[in-house]
Design an enzyme around this catalytic site. Structure first.
Site, PDB file in Angstrom:
ATOM      1  N   CYS A  11     -15.980  24.057 -12.948  1.00  0.00           N
ATOM      2  CA  CYS A  11     -14.562  24.395 -13.069  1.00  0.00           C
ATOM      3  C   CYS A  11     -13.855  24.175 -11.744  1.00  0.00           C
ATOM      4  O   CYS A  11     -14.471  23.765 -10.749  1.00  0.00           O
ATOM      5  CB  CYS A  11     -14.386  25.840 -13.531  1.00  0.00           C
ATOM      6  SG  CYS A  11     -14.869  27.042 -12.272  1.00  0.00           S
ATOM      7  N   CYS A  14     -15.290  25.847  -8.615  1.00  0.00           N
ATOM      8  CA  CYS A  14     -16.399  25.118  -7.980  1.00  0.00           C
ATOM      9  C   CYS A  14     -15.834  24.030  -7.065  1.00  0.00           C
ATOM     10  O   CYS A  14     -16.308  23.825  -5.937  1.00  0.00           O
ATOM     11  CB  CYS A  14     -17.285  24.463  -9.037  1.00  0.00           C
ATOM     12  SG  CYS A  14     -18.012  25.597 -10.227  1.00  0.00           S
ATOM     13  N   ASP A 461      13.460  -7.066  -0.727  1.00  0.00           N
ATOM     14  CA  ASP A 461      13.534  -8.298   0.051  1.00  0.00           C
ATOM     15  C   ASP A 461      13.996  -9.409  -0.885  1.00  0.00           C
ATOM     16  O   ASP A 461      13.585  -9.464  -2.043  1.00  0.00           O
ATOM     17  CB  ASP A 461      12.151  -8.624   0.621  1.00  0.00           C
ATOM     18  CG  ASP A 461      12.149  -9.914   1.412  1.00  0.00           C
ATOM     19  OD1 ASP A 461      13.085 -10.130   2.181  1.00  0.00           O
ATOM     20  OD2 ASP A 461      11.205 -10.702   1.230  1.00  0.00           O
ATOM     21  N   ASP A 697       6.914  -8.836  -0.047  1.00  0.00           N
ATOM     22  CA  ASP A 697       5.719  -9.639  -0.284  1.00  0.00           C
ATOM     23  C   ASP A 697       4.492  -9.116   0.450  1.00  0.00           C
ATOM     24  O   ASP A 697       3.404  -9.665   0.299  1.00  0.00           O
ATOM     25  CB  ASP A 697       5.960 -11.106   0.075  1.00  0.00           C
ATOM     26  CG  ASP A 697       6.361 -11.289   1.538  1.00  0.00           C
ATOM     27  OD1 ASP A 697       6.142 -10.354   2.328  1.00  0.00           O
ATOM     28  OD2 ASP A 697       6.886 -12.365   1.880  1.00  0.00           O
ATOM     29  N   ASP A 701       6.907  -8.344   5.438  1.00  0.00           N
ATOM     30  CA  ASP A 701       7.561  -7.052   5.227  1.00  0.00           C
ATOM     31  C   ASP A 701       6.670  -5.868   5.585  1.00  0.00           C
ATOM     32  O   ASP A 701       7.002  -4.739   5.277  1.00  0.00           O
ATOM     33  CB  ASP A 701       7.977  -6.921   3.754  1.00  0.00           C
ATOM     34  CG  ASP A 701       8.890  -8.045   3.329  1.00  0.00           C
ATOM     35  OD1 ASP A 701       9.808  -8.367   4.085  1.00  0.00           O
ATOM     36  OD2 ASP A 701       8.677  -8.608   2.248  1.00  0.00           O
TER      37      ASP A 701
END
Length: 921
Positions: A11, A14, A461, A697, A701
């Site tokens: 769970c 844990c 861009d 791209d 950039d």
């Protein structure tokens, strides 16, 4: 990041316990544990042995996934790069198969067997405990009136169910001994309490039997909870089985990616074709692929052509044509022709492997929204146990019987569900990532999947994102015949290396015809041009081309270039002048051609907008996102393209290294103020922080992608490991960026639905289990119903997450507009200056170095013919550290330089001539 397999977790408590233990290990920078995949990712330089010891000491098991160098075999992990093996990458494929095997659902079959066995004993138990009383079912003669025997048979049957489901008790009591109780502890305590109480009651009943007190015997018979102890375990097992089955489906996308890995390859060795295991393929090997076969490695086509189905990687169902020189990717399917390729990347370096790694890493990270659930999970189980004890004490103090108080306490224990809290976020993240991967959209982290949809500004861009990134012929305007105009243009431009010249040449040389033009006409033009002798070709100052041709024994002068150049060698009528100006206003570059002083016509070239860009931008705007276009073009061209694309804002003359500063200012100013639609800079109201998404791209950039809150790299193709990006799009389609936003929003909404369910479930049902609704509403909860509710809660959370698989991420019908306060930011805001009228020209985009004390110098440059030339010269000059800004003009054949240091003429000359232009002085 090192990946570990964790065992013994049941769970969210844990999960929190393991994270807390590992985070204390020296050298661990961050740790993320996934309850969904039973795995852990650890960042830092900690010794794996120390990490494993910390997990073991916490009461759980841990081992390294088959990764680099930790198993003594020298094999590599799932991180791209570093192949030192002389041939092939067998270790990687072995690990891939091991990882695929680890993802298989091995839990559901085990739980199914436990459930069947438990049900068998439970049905018999229910027959003895309730059948004769509730349904009048006859008991065997031996048990008629034999209350002790009835009690003993119920004890034995309940004990059998408890033995079958002993894992709950082993895990639960072990975690209690480690002072870290989990969900199994709640189940074990609840079931054990019912069993122990019933056993004590049985012994008390035997005393009443020996005393002949029939009324007391019947009273004790009604205090048996053997069937509750067994039914709780059976129902929990049913819930666990449903949950495990659903959790297995959440990793279907990752498993399907792993199954794509090819098994064999046909390679050329010693001039012969041989079929080998894909592990034996190495970089540089030549392999052949026939129709219907899977491509075994990333490579480059060296012979043949075909159509390749890349849907497994990109989500694009239409096959992509491949010819000599084109790249192919592993796991894609060759559909038509025979191709021969050279392997460029194999094993863990292939595109497929990097995608698998990216999806796996994303699953190993946590979304910010999960922090609340983790905090609650860390204290949830101890709090529930405390509430259960207090509940029993209070009811006993109020005078209720021990059985009633015990039932309320058991209800509190078994109805509480930390699992739903722990699974609420990771299941949605896993499914959302899988949906993205199937459609060529890769989120690097859970955080990027959550945050992408929160962007209020999208900075795009222009080149390669909105436009195709390569000039194309857009308009042909002949004064006489189109064929003659194209023939002269072809003769001139095929001698030039200029990008615009290449566009015209490609247009005429396209064997299929371009933009619907007939290929037969182009073939005739090429044939006629091939018979013509060209001499004295030259690029002239004044932005033009000149050459002489010999036809039928006569020599003719032919010219091509911009309006200024052609007007000097031929007469241009007013209509042609106006048309050229109109095309320029539309962001196109008009080129005129003449022969012997007579204008033949004009051809316009432009970097055309992608087919889906306008629709994608419109969808972003409909989502409430303010769309800004960044470009290095001059203001006139930029505004024309921005108008065609439909963006909200255009910022022109931005160099690649200036984009990062623009993104920073967008974040700072966009989040501080909203502007009125008048563009006069009047503040309307204060707003909160403004999240900015940058789409580019991923190469030029990179700084801007890193600066943005979310960086999206578009058109990654085979290069999916773009460090700067948070989201990587396989295809060069802006629509996929919109889909990424759509998927992010729906995933985040799904997470909130899961968290709401998990929190509201526990908030409402724990008080009901404790009996708080008895007096006001008359509602009493049975422990069995509590167990059923708890079992279904986790199942509901996982099932809700699986609904994301039904999401149509490319359809905008259900998009919702977020409030964006009508953000309108003029270019001057990017400099923190008062707006002077909303200009978006180049004067608004200077970096800080351009604000220093300025000295200007103008240089003459020969050979510039268009805005593309201007951008190329501008970029080259501004790389020099003593030039803060360059403003080249192809019309004047000069560049105005703003200096920030000592002028070095030789360096200026060198960069201009390195870019194939002539420095005059």
């Amino acid at each position: 990041m090192e990946h570990y397999v964790i065992t013994g977790m049941s769970c969210a408590a844990c999960q929190a316990r393991v994270e807390k233990a590992v985070s204390r290990v020296s050298g661990v920078e961050s740790c993320s544990v996934s309850l969904l995949t039973n795995s852990m990712g650890v960042d830092g330089n900690a010794d794996p042995e120390d990490v494993i010891k910390a997990v073991t000491d916490a009461g759980y098991g841990a081992k390294l996934k088959n990764s680099a160098g930790h198993e003594g075999n020298g094999e590599r992990g799932l991180t791209p790069g570093g192949n030192d093996k002389p041939r092939g990458d067998g270790g990687y494929y072995e690990r891939l198969r091991a990882d695929e095997e680890a993802l298989k659902d091995k839990v559901t079959p085990v739980l199914k067997k436990r459930l069947v066995s438990s049900l068998l004993f439970l049905l018999i138990l229910m027959y003895f405990s309730m059948g004769h009383m509730m349904f009048g079912m006859p008991l065997p003669p031996f048990f008629e009136g034999n209350h002790v025997a009835l009690g003993l048979i119920q004890l034995l049957l309940a004990a059998s169910v408890m033995i079958i489901n002993r894992d709950f008790f082993i895990s639960g009591f072990r975690s209690i001994s480690n002072k870290a109780p989990n969900m199994d502890s709640l189940i074990a305590l609840g079931s054990s309490a019912a069993f122990v109480y019933s056993t004590i009651t049985l012994f008390l009943m035997t005393k009443a039997v020996t005393e002949g007190n029939e009324d007391l015997v019947m009273s004790y018979m009604n205090e048996f909870y053997f069937e509750a102890a067994a039914m709780i375990l059976t129902i929990i097992t049913l819930g666990k089985m449903l949950e495990a089955r659903s959790k297995g489906k959440t990793t279907d996308a990752l498993k399907s990616l792993m199954r794509l890995a090819p098994k064999t390859a046909t390679i050329i060795r010693d001039g012969k074709e041989i079929t080998v295991s894909v592990e034996e393929v190495s970089t540089g090997d030549i392999f052949v692929v026939r129709p219907g076969e899977s491509i075994p490695a990333d490579g480059k086509v060296i012979e043949g052509s075909s159509a390749v189905n890349e849907s497994a990687l990109t989500g694009e169902s239409i096959p992509v044509d491949k010819a000599v020189g084109d790249e192919v990717s592993s796991a894609t399917i060759n559909q038509s022709g025979f191709i021969r390729c050279i392997a460029t990347r194999t094993g863990e370096d292939t595109t497929l492997s990097q995608i698998i790694q990216m999806v796996s890493d994303a699953a190993a990270t946590k979304a910010p929204v999960q922090k609340l659930a983790d905090k609650i999970s860390g204290i949830f189980v101890p709090a529930v146990i405390t509430i259960a004890v207090i509940t029993e004490i209070v009811w006993l103090v109020l005078g209720e019987s021990g059985g009633f108080a015990l039932a309320r306490g058991i209800c509190v224990l078994v109805v509480s569900c930390p699992c739903a809290l722990g699974l609420a976020t990771p299941v949605s993240i896993m499914v959302g990532n899988g949906v993205g991967a199937r459609n060529g959209i890769l989120f690097k982290t859970a955080e990027s999947l959550q945050e992408t949809g929160k962007a209020k500004i999208a900075a795009l861009d222009k080149t390669g994102t909105i436009t195709k990134g390569e000039p194309k012929v857009t308009d042909i305007i002949p004064l006489n015949t189109e064929e003659e105009l194209l023939r002269i243009a072809y003769l001139l431009e095929k001698k030039s290396e200029h990008p615009l010249a290449k566009a015209i040449v490609e247009y005429i040389e396209d064997p299929e015809g371009t933009e619907g033009e007939p290929s037969e006409r182009n073939r005739i033009i090429r044939e006629k041009a091939g018979d013509v002798e060209i001499s004295d070709f030259s690029v002239l100052s004044g932005n033009g081309l000149r050459a002489f041709i010999n036809e039928n024994g006569e020599k003719h002068e032919i010219n091509g270039g911009n309006l200024k150049y052609i007007s000097a060698v031929a007469d241009i009528d007013d209509s042609m002048m106006k048309k050229a100006e109109q095309l320029s206003e539309e962001g196109k570059t008009p080129m005129l051609f003449a022969s012997d002083g007579t204008v033949l016509g004009m051809i316009a070239v432009a970097d055309v907008i992608k087919d889906d860009s306008r629709r994608a931008i419109e969808e972003l705007k409909n989502m409430g996102i303010h769309v800004v276009m960044l470009t290095g073009d001059n203001e006139r061209t930029a505004n024309a393209i921005g108008k065609q694309a439909g963006v909200d804002e255009v910022i022109a003359s931005v160099l690649p290294d200036e984009k990062e500063a623009v993104i920073r200012r967008l974040k700072e100013q966009g989040g501080k103020r909203s502007f009125s639609d008048t563009g006069k800079g009047r503040f309307r109201k204060k707003t909160g922080g403004c999240r900015v998404m940058m789409i580019g791209d991923g190469i030029n950039d990179a700084p801007a992608l890193t600066r943005a809150d979310t960086g999206i790299a578009i058109g990654a193709g085979t290069d999916v490991a773009i460090d700067a990006a948070d989201v990587v799009l396989m295809k060069s389609s802006l629509s996929d960026a919109v889909s990424a936003v759509r998927l992010s929003r729906r995933t985040y909404r799904n997470i909130k639905e899961n968290l709401f369910w998990a929190l509201i479930y526990n908030t409402l049902l724990i008080p009901a289990a404790a009996g708080l609704y008895i007096k006001p509403f008359g509602i009493t909860m049975n422990p069995v119903l509590g167990a059923l509710a708890m079992s279904l809660s986790s199942f509901c959370v996982v099932s809700n997450a699986l609904r994301l698989n039904l999401l149509k991420i490319h359809y905008p019908a259900k998009d919702k507009r977020i409030r964006n306060h009508d953000i309108q930011m003029s270019g001057s805001i990017l400099r923190n200056e008062p707006d002077k009228g909303g200009s978006t020209g180049k004067e608004n985009n200077r970096t800080e170095k351009g604000e220093e004390k300025k000295m200007t110098k103008t240089v003459k440059i020969e050979g510039m013919m268009c805005e593309h030339c201007e951008a190329r010269v501008k970029k080259a000059l501004e790389k020099l550290d003593f030039i803060s800004e360059a403003e080249p003009s192809h019309e004047s054949g000069s560049a105005k330089l703003t200096l920030c240091g000592e002028y070095d003429e030789e360096k200026v000359r060198a960069v201009i001539e390195d870019n194939d232009y002539r420095y005059i002085g």
